[in-house]
Write a protein that holds these residues in place. Structure first.
Motif, PDB file in Angstrom:
ATOM      1  N   PHE A  49      22.183 -61.148 -18.560  1.00 40.58           N
ATOM      2  CA  PHE A  49      21.198 -61.665 -17.591  1.00 40.58           C
ATOM      3  C   PHE A  49      19.766 -61.550 -18.121  1.00 40.58           C
ATOM      4  O   PHE A  49      18.834 -61.348 -17.370  1.00 40.58           O
ATOM      5  CB  PHE A  49      21.335 -60.905 -16.266  1.00 40.58           C
ATOM      6  CG  PHE A  49      22.694 -61.077 -15.631  1.00 40.58           C
ATOM      7  CD1 PHE A  49      23.040 -62.265 -15.009  1.00 40.58           C
ATOM      8  CD2 PHE A  49      23.638 -60.065 -15.674  1.00 40.58           C
ATOM      9  CE1 PHE A  49      24.294 -62.449 -14.437  1.00 40.58           C
ATOM     10  CE2 PHE A  49      24.896 -60.233 -15.107  1.00 40.58           C
ATOM     11  CZ  PHE A  49      25.226 -61.425 -14.490  1.00 40.58           C
ATOM     12  N   ARG A 115      20.790 -63.756  -8.561  1.00 42.35           N
ATOM     13  CA  ARG A 115      21.110 -64.345  -9.862  1.00 42.35           C
ATOM     14  C   ARG A 115      21.843 -65.670  -9.646  1.00 42.35           C
ATOM     15  O   ARG A 115      22.223 -65.995  -8.530  1.00 42.35           O
ATOM     16  CB  ARG A 115      21.949 -63.379 -10.704  1.00 42.35           C
ATOM     17  CG  ARG A 115      23.250 -62.965 -10.053  1.00 42.35           C
ATOM     18  CD  ARG A 115      24.030 -61.963 -10.905  1.00 42.35           C
ATOM     19  NE  ARG A 115      25.196 -61.499 -10.179  1.00 42.35           N
ATOM     20  CZ  ARG A 115      26.046 -60.593 -10.616  1.00 42.35           C
ATOM     21  NH1 ARG A 115      25.865 -60.027 -11.802  1.00 42.35           N
ATOM     22  NH2 ARG A 115      27.082 -60.227  -9.902  1.00 42.35           N
ATOM     23  N   ASN A 153      28.227 -66.520 -17.449  1.00 40.45           N
ATOM     24  CA  ASN A 153      28.902 -65.348 -16.884  1.00 40.45           C
ATOM     25  C   ASN A 153      29.535 -65.750 -15.566  1.00 40.45           C
ATOM     26  O   ASN A 153      28.879 -66.340 -14.706  1.00 40.45           O
ATOM     27  CB  ASN A 153      27.912 -64.203 -16.621  1.00 40.45           C
ATOM     28  CG  ASN A 153      28.629 -62.900 -16.296  1.00 40.45           C
ATOM     29  OD1 ASN A 153      29.267 -62.310 -17.167  1.00 40.45           O
ATOM     30  ND2 ASN A 153      28.560 -62.471 -15.049  1.00 40.45           N
ATOM     31  N   ASN A 253      33.953 -65.372 -18.885  1.00 47.26           N
ATOM     32  CA  ASN A 253      34.775 -64.421 -18.129  1.00 47.26           C
ATOM     33  C   ASN A 253      35.213 -64.979 -16.777  1.00 47.26           C
ATOM     34  O   ASN A 253      34.407 -65.443 -15.991  1.00 47.26           O
ATOM     35  CB  ASN A 253      34.068 -63.063 -17.973  1.00 47.26           C
ATOM     36  CG  ASN A 253      32.595 -63.186 -17.614  1.00 47.26           C
ATOM     37  OD1 ASN A 253      32.001 -64.252 -17.722  1.00 47.26           O
ATOM     38  ND2 ASN A 253      32.024 -62.094 -17.159  1.00 47.26           N
ATOM     39  N   ASP A 276      37.617 -60.545 -15.344  1.00 45.48           N
ATOM     40  CA  ASP A 276      36.910 -59.448 -14.679  1.00 45.48           C
ATOM     41  C   ASP A 276      37.762 -59.084 -13.473  1.00 45.48           C
ATOM     42  O   ASP A 276      37.952 -59.907 -12.579  1.00 45.48           O
ATOM     43  CB  ASP A 276      35.527 -59.906 -14.211  1.00 45.48           C
ATOM     44  CG  ASP A 276      34.647 -60.341 -15.375  1.00 45.48           C
ATOM     45  OD1 ASP A 276      35.034 -60.091 -16.536  1.00 45.48           O
ATOM     46  OD2 ASP A 276      33.586 -60.929 -15.130  1.00 45.48           O
ATOM     47  N   TYR A 278      38.715 -56.361 -10.369  1.00 42.31           N
ATOM     48  CA  TYR A 278      38.232 -55.236  -9.561  1.00 42.31           C
ATOM     49  C   TYR A 278      39.207 -54.922  -8.434  1.00 42.31           C
ATOM     50  O   TYR A 278      38.870 -55.057  -7.248  1.00 42.31           O
ATOM     51  CB  TYR A 278      36.841 -55.567  -9.007  1.00 42.31           C
ATOM     52  CG  TYR A 278      35.794 -55.625 -10.096  1.00 42.31           C
ATOM     53  CD1 TYR A 278      35.181 -54.461 -10.542  1.00 42.31           C
ATOM     54  CD2 TYR A 278      35.457 -56.826 -10.712  1.00 42.31           C
ATOM     55  CE1 TYR A 278      34.235 -54.492 -11.560  1.00 42.31           C
ATOM     56  CE2 TYR A 278      34.513 -56.870 -11.732  1.00 42.31           C
ATOM     57  CZ  TYR A 278      33.905 -55.702 -12.147  1.00 42.31           C
ATOM     58  OH  TYR A 278      32.973 -55.741 -13.157  1.00 42.31           O
ATOM     59  N   GLU A 309      35.893 -57.014 -17.850  1.00 34.41           N
ATOM     60  CA  GLU A 309      35.169 -56.163 -16.889  1.00 34.41           C
ATOM     61  C   GLU A 309      36.157 -55.533 -15.920  1.00 34.41           C
ATOM     62  O   GLU A 309      37.070 -56.201 -15.432  1.00 34.41           O
ATOM     63  CB  GLU A 309      34.203 -56.999 -16.037  1.00 34.41           C
ATOM     64  CG  GLU A 309      32.927 -57.411 -16.678  1.00 34.41           C
ATOM     65  CD  GLU A 309      32.028 -58.133 -15.674  1.00 34.41           C
ATOM     66  OE1 GLU A 309      32.128 -57.849 -14.467  1.00 34.41           O
ATOM     67  OE2 GLU A 309      31.255 -58.995 -16.107  1.00 34.41           O
ATOM     68  N   VAL A 315      32.890 -49.783  -7.081  1.00 33.68           N
ATOM     69  CA  VAL A 315      31.954 -50.896  -7.239  1.00 33.68           C
ATOM     70  C   VAL A 315      30.847 -50.711  -6.197  1.00 33.68           C
ATOM     71  O   VAL A 315      30.808 -49.680  -5.502  1.00 33.68           O
ATOM     72  CB  VAL A 315      32.666 -52.267  -7.065  1.00 33.68           C
ATOM     73  CG1 VAL A 315      33.721 -52.443  -8.131  1.00 33.68           C
ATOM     74  CG2 VAL A 315      33.246 -52.414  -5.664  1.00 33.68           C
ATOM     75  N   TRP A 317      29.768 -53.630  -4.242  1.00 34.02           N
ATOM     76  CA  TRP A 317      29.619 -54.877  -3.483  1.00 34.02           C
ATOM     77  C   TRP A 317      30.610 -55.018  -2.327  1.00 34.02           C
ATOM     78  O   TRP A 317      30.619 -56.037  -1.655  1.00 34.02           O
ATOM     79  CB  TRP A 317      29.720 -56.084  -4.423  1.00 34.02           C
ATOM     80  CG  TRP A 317      30.728 -55.975  -5.524  1.00 34.02           C
ATOM     81  CD1 TRP A 317      30.488 -55.606  -6.818  1.00 34.02           C
ATOM     82  CD2 TRP A 317      32.143 -56.231  -5.444  1.00 34.02           C
ATOM     83  NE1 TRP A 317      31.663 -55.628  -7.550  1.00 34.02           N
ATOM     84  CE2 TRP A 317      32.692 -56.011  -6.728  1.00 34.02           C
ATOM     85  CE3 TRP A 317      32.998 -56.635  -4.411  1.00 34.02           C
ATOM     86  CZ2 TRP A 317      34.049 -56.168  -7.016  1.00 34.02           C
ATOM     87  CZ3 TRP A 317      34.354 -56.793  -4.689  1.00 34.02           C
ATOM     88  CH2 TRP A 317      34.857 -56.560  -5.982  1.00 34.02           C
ATOM     89  N   PHE A 347      32.427 -53.191 -16.555  1.00 39.70           N
ATOM     90  CA  PHE A 347      31.059 -53.347 -16.124  1.00 39.70           C
ATOM     91  C   PHE A 347      30.691 -51.992 -15.547  1.00 39.70           C
ATOM     92  O   PHE A 347      31.251 -51.601 -14.539  1.00 39.70           O
ATOM     93  CB  PHE A 347      30.849 -54.438 -15.071  1.00 39.70           C
ATOM     94  CG  PHE A 347      29.412 -54.487 -14.659  1.00 39.70           C
ATOM     95  CD1 PHE A 347      28.502 -55.235 -15.368  1.00 39.70           C
ATOM     96  CD2 PHE A 347      28.954 -53.717 -13.591  1.00 39.70           C
ATOM     97  CE1 PHE A 347      27.155 -55.226 -15.018  1.00 39.70           C
ATOM     98  CE2 PHE A 347      27.603 -53.707 -13.257  1.00 39.70           C
ATOM     99  CZ  PHE A 347      26.711 -54.460 -13.974  1.00 39.70           C
ATOM    100  N   HIS A 360      26.902 -48.908  -8.571  1.00 38.24           N
ATOM    101  CA  HIS A 360      28.158 -49.343  -9.202  1.00 38.24           C
ATOM    102  C   HIS A 360      28.482 -48.349 -10.312  1.00 38.24           C
ATOM    103  O   HIS A 360      27.658 -48.097 -11.191  1.00 38.24           O
ATOM    104  CB  HIS A 360      27.952 -50.747  -9.784  1.00 38.24           C
ATOM    105  CG  HIS A 360      29.210 -51.452 -10.174  1.00 38.24           C
ATOM    106  ND1 HIS A 360      30.044 -51.003 -11.178  1.00 38.24           N
ATOM    107  CD2 HIS A 360      29.778 -52.587  -9.691  1.00 38.24           C
ATOM    108  CE1 HIS A 360      31.057 -51.848 -11.295  1.00 38.24           C
ATOM    109  NE2 HIS A 360      30.930 -52.806 -10.406  1.00 38.24           N
TER     110      HIS A 360
HETATM  111  C1  GLA Z   1      30.719 -59.190 -11.961  1.00 40.21           C
HETATM  112  C2  GLA Z   1      29.591 -59.520 -12.905  1.00 40.21           C
HETATM  113  C3  GLA Z   1      28.894 -58.300 -13.426  1.00 40.21           C
HETATM  114  C4  GLA Z   1      28.722 -57.252 -12.370  1.00 40.21           C
HETATM  115  C5  GLA Z   1      30.059 -56.933 -11.775  1.00 40.21           C
HETATM  116  C6  GLA Z   1      30.015 -55.823 -10.759  1.00 40.21           C
HETATM  117  O1  GLA Z   1      31.920 -59.034 -12.554  1.00 40.21           O
HETATM  118  O2  GLA Z   1      30.011 -60.300 -13.993  1.00 40.21           O
HETATM  119  O3  GLA Z   1      27.642 -58.713 -13.937  1.00 40.21           O
HETATM  120  O4  GLA Z   1      27.849 -57.720 -11.391  1.00 40.21           O
HETATM  121  O5  GLA Z   1      30.538 -58.089 -11.138  1.00 40.21           O
HETATM  122  O6  GLA Z   1      31.276 -55.515 -10.242  1.00 40.21           O
END
Ligand code: GLA
Length: 689
Positions: A49, A115, A153, A253, A276, A278, A309, A315, A317, A347, A360
């Protein structure tokens, strides 16, 4: 673009994470690199970023800090997954071109302050993305540290649908290409319903907020278009990188089973699929969902992929961000590797001190080298070295599931459906859960195949079906495969016109089934099927089906208005068979039906199931590596395949009937000589589920 993929190869399993050195002063960088080495990190992703820190004003670049970081990393032998830095536009660009800010369905412009504030169709954005990509490739394309390009991204994260005037213009061009003429579009969209005839392309808009339900084909086409718009943006960067750095592999990703993008088409442009992931530590079933995500990742290119990731612990979020208990980060990482990932990345490397992601978790927590996550990071780094032999090996799944984004979008986008409770993703997850419980890993496959590697193909939902897909499934069954089709399949064609004669449309002859009427159940209501005396429960969805003489009725509805009618059928088809499941069965019901399917296909199924037991085999030319993971907090005892040796160091004995007890979050990687069929892991005798 269709040339052979370039190989991503660090000579080791990849281990590392996102690195944001521009959030720290330079004296911290040296400590970062020292601790990375201590933890066994061999690759980091950057500068994802950082565009505003690299081009501080239009045409004014500051490469110095990134030059120094990359050199510092490379001096320590750490590779770089180099982002093109185009994931988010700088403020100066947005202020000069406010028209490139995305717009929501209510017609509101999104502001700067987060973003990915860009319209995917903006020509200005395209021009600047191309410029930045070129600048990055020219500056760093020959640096020996660069092992992989990280394009943008997570396409579609935050901004996957834009409703601005520029997107509308792009949507019209896309429609003109698809339908050729305005009459073609009118025909496709079925505009005589509710008076939606268009006289000219300019009359068409994105499906913004309207007084009532929007034309379903317009909605579906907007889903297709929006995926294609981001694909176009991706392709723009891919073409530049191919031209300037033809030997460096590239990726973007993915976000696991992300709804908004057709990942089959994105993967075609990549050398390496990366994900990625989670899984929510608060959800005991999350590892089961992860297994399906990873099945998709290894199937998108039918090659090893990479977990790019994950979180070391919590996390930041979700509404409530539960941490990973000690040991869970390890089993989560091993699970991805079990399913074909060539490493485990995170991440991020160092936990942020400020900004949106300061809470995070990271490989290196706020307490620095004393943090619990760093201790687990170091331990995992050391353990990955023992798993070196698995690199390049592949999962040999015998069961595949059809992933079809058209049906996914079609079954979810429209408001006017028989029920909002049935959709592709829900069906896919439920069908996979039952197969997972029985011990069979599941690959993903397009509706048109190729199916050659599989004995069973599951089609949890194919709402939109055409003759080409039907032909592929018919050929699979003819050659001896078992195809299982779920409810609300073969309902409409690609323009969402109903197949007359009844669903499942082009699959009717294969299945010997005609749906007379969809029969959703009211919320809170359940029904029962009778499968050979066993009562199976279903909810939300049933169907009134008629079957032909060759179809064998395996289960009948045993309650409600459908009482006595056929519910689950199977019909011989060439050397194989075609099965139809007309109801939304609960997990136990699906397990009961899958037992019959697997038995007919000659595949093993566990007698006793436990969702916490995960066993997947990766095979090299001469060795089967069977990962056995306990995702739960209670110990599990498994039967050890004869002659196995554990790469993680347990003494598993060499005798027959050996057992191994895996503690909470325990894991073993059992190596055995490659056999025609991979070892099948079951719970050991004497234990209950
Ligand atoms: C996404 C984004 C990362 C970060 C993670 C946090 O995967 O690619 O930049 O913000 O979430 O979990």
């Amino acid at each position: 673009m269709t040339d052979a993929p370039r190989t991503f190869d660090l000579g080791a399993l990849a281990y590392g994470g996102d690195y944001n050195p521009d959030q720290w002063s330079e004296d911290v960088w040296a400590e970062d690199v020292a601790l990375m080495r201590e933890a066994g990190v061999n690759i980091v992703s950057l500068p994802v970023f950082s565009w505003p820190q690299l081009e501080i004003a239009s045409g004014v670049y500051d490469w110095g800090w990134l030059d120094r970081v990359i050199d510092l990393l490379w001096d320590a032998g750490i590779h770089v997954d180099l982002a093109t830095a185009t994931a988010t536009p700088p403020a100066w660009l947005l202020r000069a071109h406010p028209e490139m800010m995305p717009m929501d369905a209510e017609g509101r412009r999104m502001e700067f302050g987060s973003r990915q504030t860009y319209c995917p169709s903006s020509p200005v954005w395209h021009e600047h993305v191309a410029r930045m990509t070129r600048a990055m490739a020219e500056r760093y394309g020959r640096h020996p540290a660069v092992a992989l390009w990280h394009v943008s991204n997570e396409y579609g994260d935050h901004t996957s649908r834009c409703y601005c005037p520029e997107s509308a213009r792009h949507f019209r061009r896309w429609l003109a290409e698809r339908y050729g003429s305005i009459d073609g579009l009118n025909e496709a969209w079925g505009v005589n319903v509710w008076g939606q005839r268009y006289g000219d392309w300019d009359q068409i808009e994105t499906p913004r907020r309207a007084p009532g339900p929007i034309n379903p084909t317009q909605l579906l086409d907007f889903e297709r278009f929006s995926s294609d718009a981001l694909l176009g943006l991706f392709r723009l960067e891919v073409e530049i990188l191919r031209e300037l750095t033809p030997d460096i592999p590239l990726t973007t990703n993915f976000m696991s089973m992300f709804h908004d993008l057709d990942y089959w088409r994105f993967a075609e442009l990549e050398d390496l699929v990366t994900d990625d992931a989670y899984p929510d530590p608060a959800d005991p079933l999350a590892p089961v969902g992860a297994a399906l995500n990873y099945g998709l990742m290894r199937s998108l290119k039918q090659r090893p992929w990479l977990l790019l990731e994950q979180s070391a612990s919590a996390v930041s979020w979700r509404d409530v961000n539960v941490p990973k208990a000690p040991g869970k980060m390890r089993t989560d990482s091993l699970q991805a590797i079990a399913h074909g990932s060539e490493g485990a990345m995170f991440f991020q490397w160092r936990q942020a001190r400020y900004g949106q992601e300061k809470f995070h978790s990271s490989m290196l927590g706020h307490r620095g080298r004393s943090s619990r996550t760093f201790a687990e990071t170091k331990a995992l780094g050391a353990e990955l070295a023992a798993l070196e032999p698995v690199r390049g090996s592949r999962v040999r799944a015998r069961v595949a599931m059809v992933f079809d984004w058209d049906s996914r979008w079609g079954s979810a986008a429209a408001e006017s459906m028989p029920s909002q409770r049935l959709n592709w993703a829900g069906q896919a997850r439920a069908w996979h859960r039952a197969m997972h419980a029985l011990g069979q890993p599941v690959d993903a496959v397009r509706a048109t195949g190729p199916f050659d590697d599989y004995d069973v193909v599951l089609v949890p939902n194919l709402y939109i079906a055409d003759a080409v897909q039907a032909q592929a499934l018919i050929a699979f069954a003819a050659a001896g495969g078992r195809v299982v089709i779920g409810p609300f399949s073969g309902v409409v064609d690609a323009t969402e016109k109903v197949h007359l004669g009844g669903a499942p449309g082009p699959l009717r002859d294969l299945l010997g089934v005609e749906v007379d009427e969809q029969w959703p159940l009211a919320d809170g209501e359940t029904g029962v099927l009778d499968l050979d005396g066993a009562a199976l429960t279903f909810a939300h969805w049933g169907e009134w089906i008629e079957v032909d003489a060759a179809a064998c009725v395996l289960a009948r509805y045993a309650s409600g208005d459908l009482n006595g009618r056929p519910a689950v059928t199977s019909r011989p088809a060439g050397a194989g068979s075609a099965w139809y499941v007309s109801a939304m069965l609960d997990d136990a019901g699906l397990v009961a039906v899958w037992r019959l399917v697997l038995a007919e296909a000659g595949l093993p199924a566990r007698d006793r199931t436990d969702v916490n037991l995960d066993a997947v085999t990766r095979s090299s030319a001469d060795t089967d590596y069977t990962f056995v993971l306990n995702h739960g907090r209670e110990p599990l005892t498994i039967a050890v395949p004869e002659g196995a040796r554990d790469l993680l160091g347990h003494d598993v004995g060499r005798t027959t009937n050996a057992t191994l007890t895996l503690p909470r979050f325990g894991a073993a990687v059992l190596a055995t000589p490659r056999a025609e069929t991979v070892p099948f892991i079951t719970l050991a005798d004497g234990r209950t589920d």
